[in-house]
Scaffold this motif. Structure first.
Motif, PDB file in Angstrom:
ATOM      1  N   ASP A   1       0.821  -1.206   0.000  1.00  0.00           N
ATOM      2  CA  ASP A   1       0.000   0.000   0.000  1.00  0.00           C
ATOM      3  C   ASP A   1       0.859   1.262   0.000  1.00  0.00           C
ATOM      4  O   ASP A   1       2.049   1.223   0.290  1.00  0.00           O
ATOM      5  N   ASP A   2       0.226   2.380  -0.340  1.00  0.00           N
ATOM      6  CA  ASP A   2       0.960   3.630  -0.480  1.00  0.00           C
ATOM      7  C   ASP A   2       1.498   4.112   0.864  1.00  0.00           C
ATOM      8  O   ASP A   2       1.153   3.578   1.931  1.00  0.00           O
ATOM      9  N   GLY A   3       2.364   5.130   0.808  1.00  0.00           N
ATOM     10  CA  GLY A   3       2.966   5.638   2.033  1.00  0.00           C
ATOM     11  C   GLY A   3       3.519   7.041   1.852  1.00  0.00           C
ATOM     12  O   GLY A   3       3.503   7.610   0.765  1.00  0.00           O
ATOM     13  N   HIS A   4       4.003   7.598   2.955  1.00  0.00           N
ATOM     14  CA  HIS A   4       4.597   8.937   2.947  1.00  0.00           C
ATOM     15  C   HIS A   4       5.850   8.875   3.810  1.00  0.00           C
ATOM     16  O   HIS A   4       5.780   8.558   4.995  1.00  0.00           O
ATOM     17  N   ARG A   5       6.993   9.169   3.193  1.00  0.00           N
ATOM     18  CA  ARG A   5       8.245   8.911   3.915  1.00  0.00           C
ATOM     19  C   ARG A   5       8.479   9.881   5.060  1.00  0.00           C
ATOM     20  O   ARG A   5       9.036   9.495   6.093  1.00  0.00           O
ATOM     21  N   GLY A   6       8.060  11.153   4.925  1.00  0.00           N
ATOM     22  CA  GLY A   6       8.230  12.090   6.023  1.00  0.00           C
ATOM     23  C   GLY A   6       7.344  11.765   7.207  1.00  0.00           C
ATOM     24  O   GLY A   6       7.773  11.823   8.360  1.00  0.00           O
ATOM     25  N   ALA A   7       6.105  11.390   6.920  1.00  0.00           N
ATOM     26  CA  ALA A   7       5.157  11.026   7.986  1.00  0.00           C
ATOM     27  C   ALA A   7       5.393   9.617   8.508  1.00  0.00           C
ATOM     28  O   ALA A   7       4.854   9.246   9.550  1.00  0.00           O
ATOM     29  N   GLN A   8       6.170   8.816   7.779  1.00  0.00           N
ATOM     30  CA  GLN A   8       6.494   7.438   8.169  1.00  0.00           C
ATOM     31  C   GLN A   8       5.230   6.612   8.412  1.00  0.00           C
ATOM     32  O   GLN A   8       5.067   5.980   9.456  1.00  0.00           O
ATOM     33  N   MET A   9       4.358   6.621   7.401  1.00  0.00           N
ATOM     34  CA  MET A   9       3.097   5.912   7.570  1.00  0.00           C
ATOM     35  C   MET A   9       2.502   5.536   6.223  1.00  0.00           C
ATOM     36  O   MET A   9       2.967   5.970   5.168  1.00  0.00           O
ATOM     37  N   HIS A  10       1.437   4.725   6.286  1.00  0.00           N
ATOM     38  CA  HIS A  10       0.679   4.282   5.116  1.00  0.00           C
ATOM     39  C   HIS A  10      -0.740   4.860   5.229  1.00  0.00           C
ATOM     40  O   HIS A  10      -1.614   4.239   5.829  1.00  0.00           O
ATOM     41  N   PRO A  11      -0.990   6.017   4.665  1.00  0.00           N
ATOM     42  CA  PRO A  11      -2.292   6.659   4.886  1.00  0.00           C
ATOM     43  C   PRO A  11      -3.462   5.991   4.167  1.00  0.00           C
ATOM     44  O   PRO A  11      -4.571   5.927   4.710  1.00  0.00           O
ATOM     45  N   GLY A  12      -3.243   5.495   2.953  1.00  0.00           N
ATOM     46  CA  GLY A  12      -4.360   4.991   2.153  1.00  0.00           C
ATOM     47  C   GLY A  12      -5.121   3.857   2.798  1.00  0.00           C
ATOM     48  O   GLY A  12      -6.348   3.778   2.700  1.00  0.00           O
ATOM     49  N   ALA A  13      -4.405   2.942   3.467  1.00  0.00           N
ATOM     50  CA  ALA A  13      -5.034   1.766   4.067  1.00  0.00           C
ATOM     51  C   ALA A  13      -5.952   2.133   5.221  1.00  0.00           C
ATOM     52  O   ALA A  13      -6.808   1.327   5.620  1.00  0.00           O
ATOM     53  N   CYS A  14      -5.792   3.326   5.777  1.00  0.00           N
ATOM     54  CA  CYS A  14      -6.652   3.795   6.867  1.00  0.00           C
ATOM     55  C   CYS A  14      -7.748   4.720   6.350  1.00  0.00           C
ATOM     56  O   CYS A  14      -8.921   4.594   6.709  1.00  0.00           O
ATOM     57  N   VAL A  15      -7.344   5.643   5.491  1.00  0.00           N
ATOM     58  CA  VAL A  15      -8.236   6.714   5.049  1.00  0.00           C
ATOM     59  C   VAL A  15      -9.300   6.219   4.071  1.00  0.00           C
ATOM     60  O   VAL A  15     -10.498   6.495   4.227  1.00  0.00           O
ATOM     61  N   ILE A  16      -8.877   5.477   3.044  1.00  0.00           N
ATOM     62  CA  ILE A  16      -9.831   5.107   1.991  1.00  0.00           C
ATOM     63  C   ILE A  16     -10.918   4.162   2.498  1.00  0.00           C
ATOM     64  O   ILE A  16     -12.096   4.351   2.151  1.00  0.00           O
ATOM     65  N   PRO A  17     -10.627   3.145   3.324  1.00  0.00           N
ATOM     66  CA  PRO A  17     -11.729   2.303   3.822  1.00  0.00           C
ATOM     67  C   PRO A  17     -12.762   3.074   4.623  1.00  0.00           C
ATOM     68  O   PRO A  17     -13.967   2.803   4.514  1.00  0.00           O
ATOM     69  N   ALA A  18     -12.318   4.041   5.416  1.00  0.00           N
ATOM     70  CA  ALA A  18     -13.272   4.854   6.202  1.00  0.00           C
ATOM     71  C   ALA A  18     -14.106   5.738   5.287  1.00  0.00           C
ATOM     72  O   ALA A  18     -15.331   5.848   5.438  1.00  0.00           O
ATOM     73  N   ALA A  19     -13.442   6.376   4.322  1.00  0.00           N
ATOM     74  CA  ALA A  19     -14.162   7.245   3.385  1.00  0.00           C
ATOM     75  C   ALA A  19     -15.155   6.446   2.553  1.00  0.00           C
ATOM     76  O   ALA A  19     -16.288   6.885   2.314  1.00  0.00           O
ATOM     77  N   LEU A  20     -14.747   5.274   2.110  1.00  0.00           N
ATOM     78  CA  LEU A  20     -15.615   4.446   1.266  1.00  0.00           C
ATOM     79  C   LEU A  20     -16.842   3.967   2.035  1.00  0.00           C
ATOM     80  O   LEU A  20     -17.975   4.025   1.530  1.00  0.00           O
ATOM     81  N   ALA A  21     -16.631   3.492   3.259  1.00  0.00           N
ATOM     82  CA  ALA A  21     -17.756   3.011   4.056  1.00  0.00           C
ATOM     83  C   ALA A  21     -18.755   4.131   4.333  1.00  0.00           C
ATOM     84  O   ALA A  21     -19.971   3.946   4.209  1.00  0.00           O
ATOM     85  N   ALA A  22     -18.241   5.302   4.695  1.00  0.00           N
ATOM     86  CA  ALA A  22     -19.131   6.438   4.955  1.00  0.00           C
ATOM     87  C   ALA A  22     -19.860   6.874   3.690  1.00  0.00           C
ATOM     88  O   ALA A  22     -21.059   7.176   3.712  1.00  0.00           O
ATOM     89  N   ALA A  23     -19.140   6.885   2.570  1.00  0.00           N
ATOM     90  CA  ALA A  23     -19.724   7.343   1.306  1.00  0.00           C
ATOM     91  C   ALA A  23     -20.811   6.398   0.810  1.00  0.00           C
ATOM     92  O   ALA A  23     -21.825   6.842   0.265  1.00  0.00           O
ATOM     93  N   GLU A  24     -20.612   5.101   0.995  1.00  0.00           N
ATOM     94  CA  GLU A  24     -21.605   4.137   0.511  1.00  0.00           C
ATOM     95  C   GLU A  24     -22.884   4.189   1.334  1.00  0.00           C
ATOM     96  O   GLU A  24     -23.977   3.994   0.794  1.00  0.00           O
ATOM     97  N   VAL A  25     -22.777   4.434   2.627  1.00  0.00           N
ATOM     98  CA  VAL A  25     -23.985   4.543   3.459  1.00  0.00           C
ATOM     99  C   VAL A  25     -24.867   5.685   2.968  1.00  0.00           C
ATOM    100  O   VAL A  25     -26.092   5.569   2.878  1.00  0.00           O
ATOM    101  N   LEU A  26     -24.231   6.799   2.630  1.00  0.00           N
ATOM    102  CA  LEU A  26     -24.973   7.982   2.187  1.00  0.00           C
ATOM    103  C   LEU A  26     -25.146   8.021   0.678  1.00  0.00           C
ATOM    104  O   LEU A  26     -25.900   8.857   0.168  1.00  0.00           O
TER     105      LEU A  26
END
Length: 431
Positions: free
Chosen positions: A87-112
């Motif tokens: 999965d994607d990442g950001h070297r300065g933040a030392q993290m993988h944002p997509g695996a956290c952000v996109i599932p939450a956004a997708l679940a919320a978006a599909e409900v509405l």
């Protein structure tokens, strides 16, 4: 308060505020997420989580497994997205944002069932907050043993869900406050070679979604959760001397990955691939391999990993597999007698010169062959960083390689569907 500034950005951001190149990057990140998660949905940790927890009842997409409840979908999709280490990442933040952000956004978006462009705006908002928090927290956060994906990813997931759900500024403050008190994830899970690392992303997504849902109903969270006396920074980090910028669309600096292993290994693997391309030889002809790199990469020196998760954190084994196979793919992460022999020829050292370049993630690989010839390659940055980004075409090829039975022709809708509803887009892509 930092939380208030982040909430103001998230609650005010609309699709029309986002530059075209950032929208394109968000769409590429979504494409990458879907390809990685679809393959990850059939991996051992994904199937284990699915068997243990089930999908629940609802109309939210559980990638590769039909529909389920929104909270369960966020959790499972986060696990699927992170379990391959692709999965994607950001070297300065030392993290993988997509695996956290996109599932939450997708679940919320599909409900509405919001429009695709509103979903994309939520994704951009979520990446912004997750990466801001990672930049704010590190390097002290990681040095204390926290996995930024699990901790700062929770803030990003809450921001994404809050954006998609249309929370106002006060409600978004509460969502971020609730996310901060749920932020968790220890690197021991990662370096011990366990599936706990995969859970970090899933729980971050799920906790972020729950935070936004609670805030929408009036459940309050601490506005001081980040810089308060007993808040995130003082409890889990070393408070920084200055704040990173926000509102600058940090998603533009996200990297995408080629190899299904820890990002700290990638420069060395790129070097090995370059040497193989320049000089044709077999692994049996190698007498010695020297890897010079920065300290964090050099610490990934497990010569006898016991699980596939541990292999993903092992520089010597990953390198040995690449020399043996000529590449490093998901299906290659196995240890044979010839791989063990190759591993014994690899030496890793932390180089003081490269230590000063570690935010660039450098590596030098030197191979000595049995005929006495010596071949060297150096990489300051691994491929796929924003300085040398992968394109839409590159990620389509990655999608197809991971999911060979999938027809990628229909993926073009992800760059054309801004006015369509999210349910129609996801159904067309995944059904």
């Amino acid at each position: 308060m930092i939380t208030g500034k982040l909430a103001e950005f998230v609650s005010s951001l609309s699709y029309r505020d986002i530059p075209p190149e950032i929208i394109e990057k968000a769409e590429i990140c979504l494409l990458d997420f879907l390809g990685v998660s679809l393959r990850g949905s059939g991996e051992r940790s994904g199937l284990t989580a699915l068997r243990a927890l089930g999908t629940g009842e609802g109309n939210s997409t559980v990638i590769g497994h039909g529909k389920g409840s929104d909270e369960r979908a966020a959790l499972l999709n986060g696990i699927f997205a992170h379990n391959l280490d692709l999965d994607d990442g950001h070297r300065g933040a030392q993290m993988h944002p997509g695996a956290c952000v996109i599932p939450a956004a997708l679940a919320a978006a599909e409900v509405l069932d919001v429009e695709f462009r509103e979903f994309i705006a939520g994704v951009v908002a979520g990446y912004e907050v997750a990466i801001f928090m990672g930049l704010l927290a590190n390097p002290g956060h990681r040095a204390r043993g926290f996995h930024t994906t699990g901790t700062c990813g929770t803030f990003g997931a809450a921001a994404a869900a809050a954006s998609v759900m249309g929370l106002d500024c006060e409600e978004t403050v509460n969502a971020l406050g609730l996310a901060g008190t749920q932020a968790a994830g220890l690197l021991e899970s990662d370096h011990a070679g366990s599936m706990g690392k995969h859970l970090h992303a899933g729980r971050a997504a799920q906790s972020g979604l729950i935070s936004a849902k609670l805030a929408l109903e009036g459940f309050t969270g601490a506005e001081s959760i980040i810089e308060g006396k007993e808040g995130f920074l003082n409890a889990m980090c070393q408070p920084p001397s200055e704040l990173p910028e926000t509102g600058v669309f940090h998603i533009g600096d996200v990297y995408l990955k080629r190899y299904p292993v820890c990002r700290h290994l990638h420069s060395a693997l790129d070097c090995a691939l370059e040497i193989l391309a320049m000089t044709k030889f077999s692994a049996s002809e190698i007498d010695e391999v020297l890897v010079e790199t920065y300290d964090v990469a050099a610490e990934h020196d497990n010569y006898s990993p016991k699980t596939v998760e541990a292999i993903r954190q092992s520089l010597p084994v990953s390198l040995a597999i690449l020399f043996e196979k000529g590449d490093l793919r998901v299906e290659d992460l196995k240890i044979s007698s010839s791989i063990r022999e190759m591993v014994s020829k690899i030496k890793i050292i932390a180089d003081s010169e490269m230590q000063g370049m570690k935010n660039r993630r450098p590596a030098r690989v030197t191979v000595r062959l049995s005929d006495g010839s010596v071949h060297t390659a150096f990489r300051e940055l691994p491929a796929g960083e924003p300085e040398n980004p992968y394109t839409w075409k590159d990620i389509i090829e990655k999608f197809a390689l991971l999911n060979p039975s999938y027809g990628t022709d229909k993926l073009g809708i992800l760059s054309e569907a801004w006015s369509e509803n999210i349910s129609e887009v996801i159904s067309e892509v995944l059904d």
